[in-house]
Write a protein that holds these residues in place. Sequence first.
Motif, PDB file in Angstrom:
ATOM      1  N   ASN A  77       0.940  -1.236  -0.046  1.00  0.00           N
ATOM      2  CA  ASN A  77       0.242   0.054  -0.096  1.00  0.00           C
ATOM      3  C   ASN A  77       0.903   1.477   0.024  1.00  0.00           C
ATOM      4  OD1 ASN A  77      -2.635  -1.320   0.005  1.00  0.00           O
ATOM      5  ND2 ASN A  77      -2.894  -1.019   2.102  1.00  0.00           N
ATOM      6  N   TYR A  81       0.215   3.820  -3.014  1.00  0.00           N
ATOM      7  CA  TYR A  81      -0.372   5.015  -2.761  1.00  0.00           C
ATOM      8  C   TYR A  81       0.709   6.421  -2.560  1.00  0.00           C
ATOM      9  CZ  TYR A  81      -4.658   2.354  -2.442  1.00  0.00           C
ATOM     10  OH  TYR A  81      -5.601   1.450  -2.798  1.00  0.00           O
ATOM     11  N   ASP A 105       5.082   5.830   5.516  1.00  0.00           N
ATOM     12  CA  ASP A 105       5.533   6.330   4.229  1.00  0.00           C
ATOM     13  C   ASP A 105       5.278   7.774   4.490  1.00  0.00           C
ATOM     14  OD1 ASP A 105       2.867   7.458   3.266  1.00  0.00           O
ATOM     15  OD2 ASP A 105       2.255   5.314   3.362  1.00  0.00           O
ATOM     16  N   LEU A 118     -10.985   2.662   6.990  1.00  0.00           N
ATOM     17  CA  LEU A 118      -9.966   1.982   6.107  1.00  0.00           C
ATOM     18  C   LEU A 118      -9.750   0.510   6.149  1.00  0.00           C
ATOM     19  CD1 LEU A 118      -6.769   4.542   6.254  1.00  0.00           C
ATOM     20  CD2 LEU A 118      -8.633   4.210   4.668  1.00  0.00           C
ATOM     21  N   TYR A 123     -14.032  -1.070   1.628  1.00  0.00           N
ATOM     22  CA  TYR A 123     -13.596   0.426   1.463  1.00  0.00           C
ATOM     23  C   TYR A 123     -12.583   0.621   0.838  1.00  0.00           C
ATOM     24  CZ  TYR A 123     -13.420   5.154   3.155  1.00  0.00           C
ATOM     25  OH  TYR A 123     -13.375   6.385   3.164  1.00  0.00           O
ATOM     26  N   ARG A 124     -12.770   1.636  -0.066  1.00  0.00           N
ATOM     27  CA  ARG A 124     -11.387   2.305  -0.660  1.00  0.00           C
ATOM     28  C   ARG A 124     -11.811   3.919  -0.967  1.00  0.00           C
ATOM     29  NH1 ARG A 124      -9.822   0.795  -6.034  1.00  0.00           N
ATOM     30  NH2 ARG A 124      -7.937   0.601  -4.812  1.00  0.00           N
ATOM     31  N   GLY A 134      -7.172  -2.499  -7.044  1.00  0.00           N
ATOM     32  CA  GLY A 134      -7.322  -2.860  -5.794  1.00  0.00           C
ATOM     33  C   GLY A 134      -8.867  -3.236  -5.416  1.00  0.00           C
ATOM     34  N   LEU A 135      -8.995  -4.021  -4.401  1.00  0.00           N
ATOM     35  CA  LEU A 135     -10.416  -4.636  -3.994  1.00  0.00           C
ATOM     36  C   LEU A 135     -11.010  -3.959  -2.752  1.00  0.00           C
ATOM     37  CD1 LEU A 135     -10.402  -8.267  -4.903  1.00  0.00           C
ATOM     38  CD2 LEU A 135     -11.436  -6.359  -6.091  1.00  0.00           C
ATOM     39  N   GLY A 136      -9.952  -2.908  -2.084  1.00  0.00           N
ATOM     40  CA  GLY A 136     -10.294  -2.695  -0.724  1.00  0.00           C
ATOM     41  C   GLY A 136     -10.550  -3.953   0.383  1.00  0.00           C
ATOM     42  N   LEU A 137      -9.571  -4.926  -0.021  1.00  0.00           N
ATOM     43  CA  LEU A 137      -9.512  -6.158   1.039  1.00  0.00           C
ATOM     44  C   LEU A 137      -8.516  -6.397   1.993  1.00  0.00           C
ATOM     45  CD1 LEU A 137     -11.204  -8.868  -1.257  1.00  0.00           C
ATOM     46  CD2 LEU A 137     -12.410  -7.736   0.768  1.00  0.00           C
ATOM     47  N   GLY A 138      -7.243  -5.673   1.507  1.00  0.00           N
ATOM     48  CA  GLY A 138      -5.947  -5.828   2.013  1.00  0.00           C
ATOM     49  C   GLY A 138      -5.946  -5.363   3.668  1.00  0.00           C
ATOM     50  N   TYR A 140      -8.759  -5.084   5.292  1.00  0.00           N
ATOM     51  CA  TYR A 140      -9.540  -5.817   6.016  1.00  0.00           C
ATOM     52  C   TYR A 140      -8.948  -7.162   6.841  1.00  0.00           C
ATOM     53  CZ  TYR A 140     -13.545  -8.908   6.791  1.00  0.00           C
ATOM     54  OH  TYR A 140     -14.315  -9.960   7.285  1.00  0.00           O
ATOM     55  N   SER A 163       1.649   8.548   6.068  1.00  0.00           N
ATOM     56  CA  SER A 163       0.743   7.750   6.769  1.00  0.00           C
ATOM     57  C   SER A 163       1.544   6.680   7.578  1.00  0.00           C
ATOM     58  CB  SER A 163      -0.201   6.822   6.071  1.00  0.00           C
ATOM     59  OG  SER A 163      -1.072   7.706   4.986  1.00  0.00           O
ATOM     60  N   PHE A 165       0.922   3.116   9.148  1.00  0.00           N
ATOM     61  CA  PHE A 165       0.028   1.838   9.566  1.00  0.00           C
ATOM     62  C   PHE A 165       0.754   1.036  10.385  1.00  0.00           C
ATOM     63  CE2 PHE A 165      -3.602   2.216   6.881  1.00  0.00           C
ATOM     64  CZ  PHE A 165      -3.286   2.904   5.894  1.00  0.00           C
TER      65      PHE A 165
HETATM   66  P1  ADP Z   1      -7.175  -1.537  -1.586  1.00  0.00           P
HETATM   67  O1  ADP Z   1      -5.504  -0.999  -1.514  1.00  0.00           O
HETATM   68  O2  ADP Z   1      -7.249  -2.709  -2.605  1.00  0.00           O
HETATM   69  O3  ADP Z   1      -7.841  -0.468  -2.095  1.00  0.00           O
HETATM   70  P2  ADP Z   1      -6.685  -1.661   1.235  1.00  0.00           P
HETATM   71  O4  ADP Z   1      -7.985  -2.341   1.955  1.00  0.00           O
HETATM   72  O5  ADP Z   1      -5.398  -2.233   1.307  1.00  0.00           O
HETATM   73  O6  ADP Z   1      -7.285  -1.766  -0.277  1.00  0.00           O
HETATM   74  O7  ADP Z   1      -6.892  -0.128   1.533  1.00  0.00           O
HETATM   75  C1  ADP Z   1      -8.066   0.661   1.522  1.00  0.00           C
HETATM   76  C2  ADP Z   1      -7.893   2.111   1.246  1.00  0.00           C
HETATM   77  O8  ADP Z   1      -6.891   2.542   2.300  1.00  0.00           O
HETATM   78  C3  ADP Z   1      -7.195   2.350   0.055  1.00  0.00           C
HETATM   79  O9  ADP Z   1      -8.051   2.311  -1.121  1.00  0.00           O
HETATM   80  C4  ADP Z   1      -6.618   3.719   0.076  1.00  0.00           C
HETATM   81  O10 ADP Z   1      -7.513   4.612  -0.233  1.00  0.00           O
HETATM   82  C5  ADP Z   1      -6.315   3.714   1.507  1.00  0.00           C
HETATM   83  N1  ADP Z   1      -4.858   3.472   1.839  1.00  0.00           N
HETATM   84  C6  ADP Z   1      -4.149   2.312   2.218  1.00  0.00           C
HETATM   85  N2  ADP Z   1      -2.790   2.467   2.722  1.00  0.00           N
HETATM   86  C7  ADP Z   1      -2.624   3.850   2.373  1.00  0.00           C
HETATM   87  C8  ADP Z   1      -1.389   4.411   2.360  1.00  0.00           C
HETATM   88  N3  ADP Z   1      -0.323   4.067   2.636  1.00  0.00           N
HETATM   89  N4  ADP Z   1      -1.369   5.939   1.952  1.00  0.00           N
HETATM   90  C9  ADP Z   1      -2.756   6.489   1.810  1.00  0.00           C
HETATM   91  N5  ADP Z   1      -3.959   5.716   1.582  1.00  0.00           N
HETATM   92  C10 ADP Z   1      -3.682   4.367   1.684  1.00  0.00           C
END
Ligand code: ADP
Length: 173
Positions: A77, A81, A105, A118, A123-124, A134-138, A140, A163, A165
């Motif tokens: 991610n 991103y 990052d 998030l 959710y995306r 992406g699917l918005g699953l990573g 989750y 960000s 995480f």
């Molecule tokens: P995906 O990457 O498939 O959309 P994720 O569940 O991994 O799904 O992430 C959900 C959302 O969180 C992403 O769509 C993105 O908008 C946001 N996101 C995740 N990681 C970052 C990051 N490092 N910087 C900015 N936004 C992020």
Amino acid sequence: MDKITYLIDDLLNTTRTNQGQLHLNFSEFTIVDMLEKCCHHIRMGGKHKLTLQGDQGLKMWADEVRIDQVVVNLVNNAVKYAPDQREIYLIVEDLGDWVKVSVKDNGPGISKDKLAHLFDRYYRVDYSGVQYSGLGLGLYISAEIIKKHNGKIGVDSEVGKGSTFWFTLPKKT
Ligand code: ADP
């Protein structure tokens, strides 16, 4: 091919977690060793520099394969991103009864109203004009894995300030 593999993995993992089939194989391992091994694909790519910081000797009692998967998700991610930022930091901290691992990052950051969602399934964030696959699953799936370890997962982020995480796991189960 890699992208399709990731998508299929995500879908299979979601099915497994929904059916309560996420079984954990616990073992003790040194966190930095896992972090050094986990993101070869990023290091090989040469576009990003992964910097390890913090407690070099700290060990974790967890399912190494699953925790590796969480870290790979977070690093992927960061790459996706924050594509223009070269530095990604992997930070290991000893919090007494807990260990903390963070992926930091210097990308665009995330606005406050989005932060709470998030880790929801599918959710995306809608970045108007830019298409990120992406699917918005990573996140989750990552949250399900960490919850199953009785840990916590979260994010600290501000628009324009990058960000971070993170997840914490108890030292003893
Ligand atoms: P995906 O990457 O498939 O959309 P994720 O569940 O991994 O799904 O992430 C959900 C959302 O969180 C992403 O769509 C993105 O908008 C946001 N996101 C995740 N990681 C970052 C990051 N490092 N910087 C900015 N936004 C992020």
